[in-house]
Design a protein around this motif. Structure first.
Motif, PDB file in Angstrom:
ATOM      1  N   ALA A  40      38.011  23.779  43.578  1.00 30.63           N
ATOM      2  CA  ALA A  40      37.928  23.051  42.305  1.00 30.63           C
ATOM      3  C   ALA A  40      36.528  22.469  42.109  1.00 30.63           C
ATOM      4  O   ALA A  40      35.966  22.510  41.000  1.00 30.63           O
ATOM      5  N   GLU A  41      35.949  21.949  43.188  1.00 31.52           N
ATOM      6  CA  GLU A  41      34.611  21.373  43.095  1.00 31.52           C
ATOM      7  C   GLU A  41      33.557  22.468  42.915  1.00 31.52           C
ATOM      8  O   GLU A  41      32.616  22.309  42.128  1.00 31.52           O
ATOM      9  N   VAL A  42      33.726  23.578  43.621  1.00 28.43           N
ATOM     10  CA  VAL A  42      32.790  24.702  43.456  1.00 28.43           C
ATOM     11  C   VAL A  42      32.840  25.215  42.026  1.00 28.43           C
ATOM     12  O   VAL A  42      31.802  25.506  41.417  1.00 28.43           O
ATOM     13  N   ALA A  43      34.040  25.322  41.478  1.00 35.68           N
ATOM     14  CA  ALA A  43      34.201  25.800  40.106  1.00 35.68           C
ATOM     15  C   ALA A  43      33.453  24.915  39.118  1.00 35.68           C
ATOM     16  O   ALA A  43      32.790  25.398  38.192  1.00 35.68           O
TER      17      ALA A  43
ATOM     18  N   ILE B  89      30.864  23.089  39.745  1.00 35.73           N
ATOM     19  CA  ILE B  89      29.423  23.219  39.970  1.00 35.73           C
ATOM     20  C   ILE B  89      28.868  24.476  39.313  1.00 35.73           C
ATOM     21  O   ILE B  89      27.824  24.436  38.657  1.00 35.73           O
ATOM     22  N   ILE B  90      29.566  25.615  39.476  1.00 34.09           N
ATOM     23  CA  ILE B  90      29.014  26.874  38.953  1.00 34.09           C
ATOM     24  C   ILE B  90      29.479  27.171  37.531  1.00 34.09           C
ATOM     25  O   ILE B  90      29.076  28.184  36.936  1.00 34.09           O
ATOM     26  N   GLY B  91      30.344  26.312  36.980  1.00 37.97           N
ATOM     27  CA  GLY B  91      30.743  26.475  35.587  1.00 37.97           C
ATOM     28  C   GLY B  91      31.742  27.592  35.353  1.00 37.97           C
ATOM     29  O   GLY B  91      31.679  28.273  34.330  1.00 37.97           O
ATOM     30  N   ARG B  92      32.669  27.785  36.292  1.00 38.55           N
ATOM     31  CA  ARG B  92      33.705  28.807  36.151  1.00 38.55           C
ATOM     32  C   ARG B  92      35.072  28.173  36.403  1.00 38.55           C
ATOM     33  O   ARG B  92      35.163  27.077  36.943  1.00 38.55           O
TER      34      ARG B  92
ATOM     35  N   GLU C  31      38.725  27.677  38.248  1.00 40.50           N
ATOM     36  CA  GLU C  31      39.045  27.745  39.674  1.00 40.50           C
ATOM     37  C   GLU C  31      39.545  29.123  40.095  1.00 40.50           C
ATOM     38  O   GLU C  31      39.102  29.640  41.135  1.00 40.50           O
ATOM     39  N   PRO C  32      40.438  29.785  39.319  1.00 37.07           N
ATOM     40  CA  PRO C  32      40.852  31.139  39.719  1.00 37.07           C
ATOM     41  C   PRO C  32      39.675  32.112  39.779  1.00 37.07           C
ATOM     42  O   PRO C  32      39.594  32.934  40.702  1.00 37.07           O
ATOM     43  N   ALA C  33      38.765  32.016  38.814  1.00 33.42           N
ATOM     44  CA  ALA C  33      37.601  32.903  38.817  1.00 33.42           C
ATOM     45  C   ALA C  33      36.706  32.623  40.023  1.00 33.42           C
ATOM     46  O   ALA C  33      36.149  33.548  40.627  1.00 33.42           O
ATOM     47  N   THR C  34      36.594  31.354  40.373  1.00 36.39           N
ATOM     48  CA  THR C  34      35.770  30.969  41.523  1.00 36.39           C
ATOM     49  C   THR C  34      36.382  31.489  42.822  1.00 36.39           C
ATOM     50  O   THR C  34      35.667  31.967  43.706  1.00 36.39           O
ATOM     51  N   ARG C  35      37.698  31.392  42.937  1.00 37.15           N
ATOM     52  CA  ARG C  35      38.367  31.936  44.121  1.00 37.15           C
ATOM     53  C   ARG C  35      38.116  33.440  44.245  1.00 37.15           C
ATOM     54  O   ARG C  35      37.894  33.961  45.340  1.00 37.15           O
ATOM     55  N   GLN C  36      38.129  34.121  43.104  1.00 33.92           N
ATOM     56  CA  GLN C  36      37.896  35.565  43.112  1.00 33.92           C
ATOM     57  C   GLN C  36      36.462  35.885  43.529  1.00 33.92           C
ATOM     58  O   GLN C  36      36.222  36.804  44.323  1.00 33.92           O
ATOM     59  N   LEU C  37      35.505  35.113  43.020  1.00 28.33           N
ATOM     60  CA  LEU C  37      34.105  35.303  43.402  1.00 28.33           C
ATOM     61  C   LEU C  37      33.916  35.105  44.903  1.00 28.33           C
ATOM     62  O   LEU C  37      33.268  35.910  45.577  1.00 28.33           O
ATOM     63  N   ALA C  38      34.495  34.037  45.422  1.00 33.70           N
ATOM     64  CA  ALA C  38      34.352  33.729  46.845  1.00 33.70           C
ATOM     65  C   ALA C  38      35.041  34.778  47.711  1.00 33.70           C
ATOM     66  O   ALA C  38      34.531  35.149  48.774  1.00 33.70           O
ATOM     67  N   ARG C  39      36.198  35.262  47.258  1.00 36.49           N
ATOM     68  CA  ARG C  39      36.913  36.275  48.041  1.00 36.49           C
ATOM     69  C   ARG C  39      36.106  37.567  48.114  1.00 36.49           C
ATOM     70  O   ARG C  39      35.977  38.180  49.190  1.00 36.49           O
ATOM     71  N   ARG C  40      35.565  38.004  46.968  1.00 32.21           N
ATOM     72  CA  ARG C  40      34.752  39.229  46.968  1.00 32.21           C
ATOM     73  C   ARG C  40      33.548  39.073  47.886  1.00 32.21           C
ATOM     74  O   ARG C  40      33.188  39.987  48.638  1.00 32.21           O
ATOM     75  N   ALA C  41      32.903  37.911  47.808  1.00 32.54           N
ATOM     76  CA  ALA C  41      31.744  37.662  48.657  1.00 32.54           C
ATOM     77  C   ALA C  41      32.122  37.667  50.127  1.00 32.54           C
ATOM     78  O   ALA C  41      31.445  38.268  50.971  1.00 32.54           O
ATOM     79  N   ARG C  42      33.218  37.002  50.464  1.00 32.92           N
ATOM     80  CA  ARG C  42      33.673  36.917  51.857  1.00 32.92           C
ATOM     81  C   ARG C  42      34.012  38.306  52.405  1.00 32.92           C
ATOM     82  O   ARG C  42      33.640  38.652  53.528  1.00 32.92           O
ATOM     83  N   ASP C  43      34.690  39.124  51.592  1.00 28.90           N
ATOM     84  CA  ASP C  43      35.030  40.485  52.027  1.00 28.90           C
ATOM     85  C   ASP C  43      33.771  41.311  52.253  1.00 28.90           C
ATOM     86  O   ASP C  43      33.677  42.083  53.212  1.00 28.90           O
ATOM     87  N   HIS C  44      32.801  41.144  51.361  1.00 27.58           N
ATOM     88  CA  HIS C  44      31.557  41.913  51.473  1.00 27.58           C
ATOM     89  C   HIS C  44      30.788  41.508  52.724  1.00 27.58           C
ATOM     90  O   HIS C  44      30.263  42.365  53.445  1.00 27.58           O
ATOM     91  N   VAL C  45      30.731  40.213  52.984  1.00 28.45           N
ATOM     92  CA  VAL C  45      30.036  39.732  54.182  1.00 28.45           C
ATOM     93  C   VAL C  45      30.726  40.253  55.437  1.00 28.45           C
ATOM     94  O   VAL C  45      30.067  40.699  56.386  1.00 28.45           O
ATOM     95  N   ARG C  46      32.050  40.223  55.442  1.00 29.31           N
ATOM     96  CA  ARG C  46      32.797  40.684  56.607  1.00 29.31           C
ATOM     97  C   ARG C  46      32.541  42.175  56.867  1.00 29.31           C
ATOM     98  O   ARG C  46      32.386  42.611  58.004  1.00 29.31           O
ATOM     99  N   GLU C  47      32.464  42.961  55.806  1.00 25.42           N
ATOM    100  CA  GLU C  47      32.223  44.398  55.953  1.00 25.42           C
ATOM    101  C   GLU C  47      30.835  44.702  56.501  1.00 25.42           C
ATOM    102  O   GLU C  47      30.640  45.698  57.202  1.00 25.42           O
TER     103      GLU C  47
END
Length: 307
Positions: free
Chosen positions: A130-133, A135-138, A140-156
């Protein structure tokens, strides 16, 4: 918030900015602009000064990264993040890199600015979505999606089999010894078969303009630049005169051991390795003088000879 209180908060703001933009210079510019915004703000309307400054810093960093993306795409050869010293006694302003390894910053560079900011704020600073959302102006669901995509990419993109600190230092020491000895067989034995060497000379120093792959090819390149003629040729390319003394040592760079070469009173080359199990999977060769300026302000390495 007084100037003294801002100074105390500045390392955290630098940490946020550096993780988002990837260079100390840009991070410092972002934090300076955040201070100017704070100075001009109606402070009576700001309930939480630290949250305000983190928000402003993050948004400025996102804007800076968006502008820099086009320049980095036109960069001569691979673009690597700016390395910073994490040796004891290093400049206080670069202590922010203690837990930001170059390999992670390289992966973050492949994310969109919003994905990168969401990942940094949630994963590195443990801010709730909620706080990240906010800050970046998105949303909360959109922010969760952004973070998930980033986390998956980093893990790969992370190494298949990470190595611990002791093993990493041992590999770095053996890598440096084999390079200095010009021992191709010893080098190749340290590499995984598909090892990659990523060089960043920025058009201002001799470095491969494309990612180099394959144990034999990478080994031959390294032994060529490590011999007397190859070293002299490289030093000339960065403005170091013939006969200048040089020094090399294993030092902390972004919280991990790296081989650092100094000549002419400044850092001219950094080799940072990324282990893949018991061998080396990736080598980052950093030679762009502009990106080594902060490193040059660190202590001198162990004297090792001349060219």
């Amino acid at each position: 918030m007084t100037a003294e209180e801002f100074t105390a908060l500045r390392p955290r703001l630098l940490d946020v900015a550096y993780r988002v933009v990837g260079t100390v210079t840009d991070a410092e510019d972002v934090v300076q602009e955040a201070w100017l915004r704070w100075s001009a703000a109606d402070r009576s309307a700001v309930e939480h000064p630290e949250a305000f400054l983190v928000t402003v810093t993050t948004r400025l960093a996102i804007d800076r990264l968006r502008r820099e993306k086009a320049r980095r795409e036109a960069y001569p050869g691979p673009w690597l993040p700016e390395p910073v010293s994490t040796e004891p006694g290093a400049d206080e302003r670069v202590e922010l890199a203690e837990s930001v390894e170059l390999a992670l910053l390289v992966v973050l560079e492949t994310l969109s600015p919003l994905e990168r900011a969401a990942f940094v704020l949630h994963e590195a600073f443990s801010l709730p979505y909620a706080e990240v959302a906010a800050i970046i102006g998105r949303t909360e669901p959109a922010t969760r999606q952004l973070a998930r995509r980033a986390r998956d990419h980093v893990r790969e993109r992370r190494p298949r089999f990470p190595a611990g600190p002791d093993r990493r230092r041992e590999l770095t020491e053996r890598f440096l010894a084999a390079c200095l000895a010009g021992d191709l067989d010893a080098l190749v034995a340290l590499f995984v078969a598909d090892v990659e060497l990523v060089g960043d000379g920025g058009g201002r120093a001799k470095a491969p303009l494309r990612v180099m792959a394959g144990a034999d090819r990478v080994g031959r390149f390294l032994t060529a630049i490590a011999d007397e003629e190859g070293a002299r040729h490289f030093l000339r390319s960065v403005g170091v005169p013939d006969g200048a003394a040089f020094a090399l040592a294993i030092e902390g760079v972004n919280g991990a051991p790296a081989a650092v070469v100094r000549a002419g009173g400044r850092v001219v080359l950094v080799f940072a390795i990324v282990p893949d199990g018991d061998r080396i999977g990736t080598i980052f060769l950093l030679a762009n003088p502009a990106k080594l300026a902060a490193m040059s302000r660190g202590g001198a390495g162990r004297a090792s000879g001349g060219t």
